[in-house]
Design an enzyme around this catalytic site. Structure first.
Site, PDB file in Angstrom:
ATOM      1  N   SER A 114       0.757  -1.563   0.063  1.00 46.99           N
ATOM      2  CA  SER A 114       0.494   0.170   0.028  1.00 46.99           C
ATOM      3  C   SER A 114       0.806   1.039   0.120  1.00 46.99           C
ATOM      4  O   SER A 114       0.202   2.286  -0.248  1.00 46.99           O
ATOM      5  CB  SER A 114      -1.069   0.179   1.443  1.00 46.99           C
ATOM      6  OG  SER A 114      -1.687  -0.678   1.308  1.00 46.99           O
ATOM      7  N   HIS A 135      -0.088  -2.670  -6.600  1.00 44.22           N
ATOM      8  CA  HIS A 135      -0.682  -1.940  -5.657  1.00 44.22           C
ATOM      9  C   HIS A 135      -2.894  -2.056  -5.594  1.00 44.22           C
ATOM     10  O   HIS A 135      -3.115  -1.500  -6.417  1.00 44.22           O
ATOM     11  CB  HIS A 135      -0.391  -0.560  -4.724  1.00 44.22           C
ATOM     12  CG  HIS A 135      -1.747  -0.032  -3.874  1.00 44.22           C
ATOM     13  ND1 HIS A 135      -2.063   1.133  -3.781  1.00 44.22           N
ATOM     14  CD2 HIS A 135      -1.809  -0.749  -2.989  1.00 44.22           C
ATOM     15  CE1 HIS A 135      -2.799   1.375  -2.569  1.00 44.22           C
ATOM     16  NE2 HIS A 135      -3.000   0.386  -1.945  1.00 44.22           N
ATOM     17  N   GLU A 147      -2.629  -0.327  -9.304  1.00 44.41           N
ATOM     18  CA  GLU A 147      -0.977   1.196  -9.319  1.00 44.41           C
ATOM     19  C   GLU A 147       0.022   0.370  -9.809  1.00 44.41           C
ATOM     20  O   GLU A 147       0.505  -0.790  -8.323  1.00 44.41           O
ATOM     21  CB  GLU A 147      -0.407   1.718  -7.937  1.00 44.41           C
ATOM     22  CG  GLU A 147      -1.809   2.756  -7.770  1.00 44.41           C
ATOM     23  CD  GLU A 147      -1.723   3.933  -6.206  1.00 44.41           C
ATOM     24  OE1 GLU A 147      -1.596   4.857  -6.669  1.00 44.41           O
ATOM     25  OE2 GLU A 147      -1.651   3.124  -5.234  1.00 44.41           O
ATOM     26  N   ASN A 186      -3.440   6.181  -1.462  1.00 48.09           N
ATOM     27  CA  ASN A 186      -3.649   6.237  -0.092  1.00 48.09           C
ATOM     28  C   ASN A 186      -2.989   7.149   0.394  1.00 48.09           C
ATOM     29  O   ASN A 186      -3.574   8.342   1.226  1.00 48.09           O
ATOM     30  CB  ASN A 186      -2.244   4.865   0.400  1.00 48.09           C
ATOM     31  CG  ASN A 186      -3.064   3.961   0.567  1.00 48.09           C
ATOM     32  OD1 ASN A 186      -3.892   4.165   0.698  1.00 48.09           O
ATOM     33  ND2 ASN A 186      -2.962   2.882   0.568  1.00 48.09           N
TER      34      ASN A 186
END
Length: 310
Positions: A114, A135, A147, A186
């Site tokens: 993450s 990700h 990602e 994030n």
């Protein structure tokens, strides 16, 4: 659509690894799911069967037959290895150091994280040109976006192969060109959560009402229009005018809030503990997870149809 990477090993049979294995097996790839923890693979198989019954009910047994369960890293002799173990830098580095000696030279490595540094994890291997971050988002087999994060030495060929394989699996990969903490999603998610927790901490509104605002205003709009596109549609001049007075009043602390810390210190860490910002019985947790996975799958399918013009 074809994929240059024909088979896959997934390291870690938790919720994320199970979802990744289920997804690619349902698309016809051979998958080996690896986890040394006693009972983990058996639990994963039940999770995979439940997940497949949601979005691929007619393919459950066929997909499961493509998944081989193994306890040891020696089985990871695949074109692509995706590591999906807990967010611990030393653990991830140790796994990849072993894989680097066990896997064929052509094997591409991907770490599912993450926000840990891809450069730091990739430093454990010699094949840094064939190493990326991937990700995935929970549930990994439902949320379309992934990602793909480069390290400083990742080759263009590796990026192309990984992104092609993700597209083959029905994903919408985006390339993160710089290895920055939290990547894209994030960083934005934590900025949103920091403000939401601050509003709750200040007593501006209840947790239920803060979530209601986000779900039924920002959330429903963000499904169709990202924040930068929305600025264009609203007018950048309008955004600038609001930003000129609002930014100075937004939460900007650089450490987790006292409320967040107290939740963790008291063990009230969310659905898995039964208490967080909400109260969760085991039955409610299971029901919400099941219903939200199904609803997210339907929403993702609808949005994909809209994006493709169907």
């Amino acid at each position: 659509m074809d994929t240059p990477l024909k088979n896959l090993a997934v390291i870690g049979a938790g919720a994320m690894g199970s979802g990744i294995a289920a997804l690619f097996a349902s698309k016809g790839l051979d998958v080996v799911l690896i986890d040394p923890v006693e009972g983990a693979l058996e639990r994963a198989l039940k999770t995979i069967e439940r997940q497949l019954n949601v979005y691929a009910p007619g393919q459950v047994q066929e997909a499961i037959q493509r998944i081989r369960l193994e306890p040891g890293l020696e089985a990871a002799t695949s074109d692509l290895v995706i590591e999906a173990v807990p967010e611990n830098l030393d653990l991830k580095r140790g796994i990849f150091a072993k894989l680097d000696t066990l896997c064929p030279a052509h094997t591409v490595f991907a770490t599912n994280t993450s926000g840990l540094s891809i450069n730091a994890i990739a430093s454990a291997v010699q094949r840094r040109d064939r190493f990326v971050g991937t990700h995935f988002f929970t549930p990994a087999d439902v949320i379309p976006l992934v990602e793909v994060v480069r390290n400083d030495d990742t080759s263009e060929d590796t990026v192309a192969k990984v992104m092609a394989t993700l597209r083959f699996g029905g994903k919408r990969p985006v390339l993160v060109r710089q290895d920055i903490p939290g990547f894209i999603a994030n960083r934005i998610q934590h900025a949103l959560a920091r403000e939401a927790i601050s509003l709750l901490e200040k007593g501006v509104a209840s947790a239920e009402d803060i979530d209601e605002v986000v779900k039924w205003s920002l959330g429903i709009r963000l499904a169709l229009s990202g924040p930068l596109e929305q600025r264009d549609m609203n007018g950048i001049d309008v955004h600038y005018a609001i930003a000129s007075y609002l930014y100075k009043d937004l939460e900007n602390r650089t450490e987790p809030s006292d409320l967040l810390k107290s939740k963790v210190d008291s063990g009230h860490i969310g659905a898995k503990s039964g208490q967080g910002f909400y109260t969760w019985s085991p039955e409610r947790r299971e029901r919400v997870l099941r219903e939200k996975s199904a609803a997210l799958g339907e929403l993702a399918a609808w949005l994909t149809g809209k994006a493709s013009g169907s």
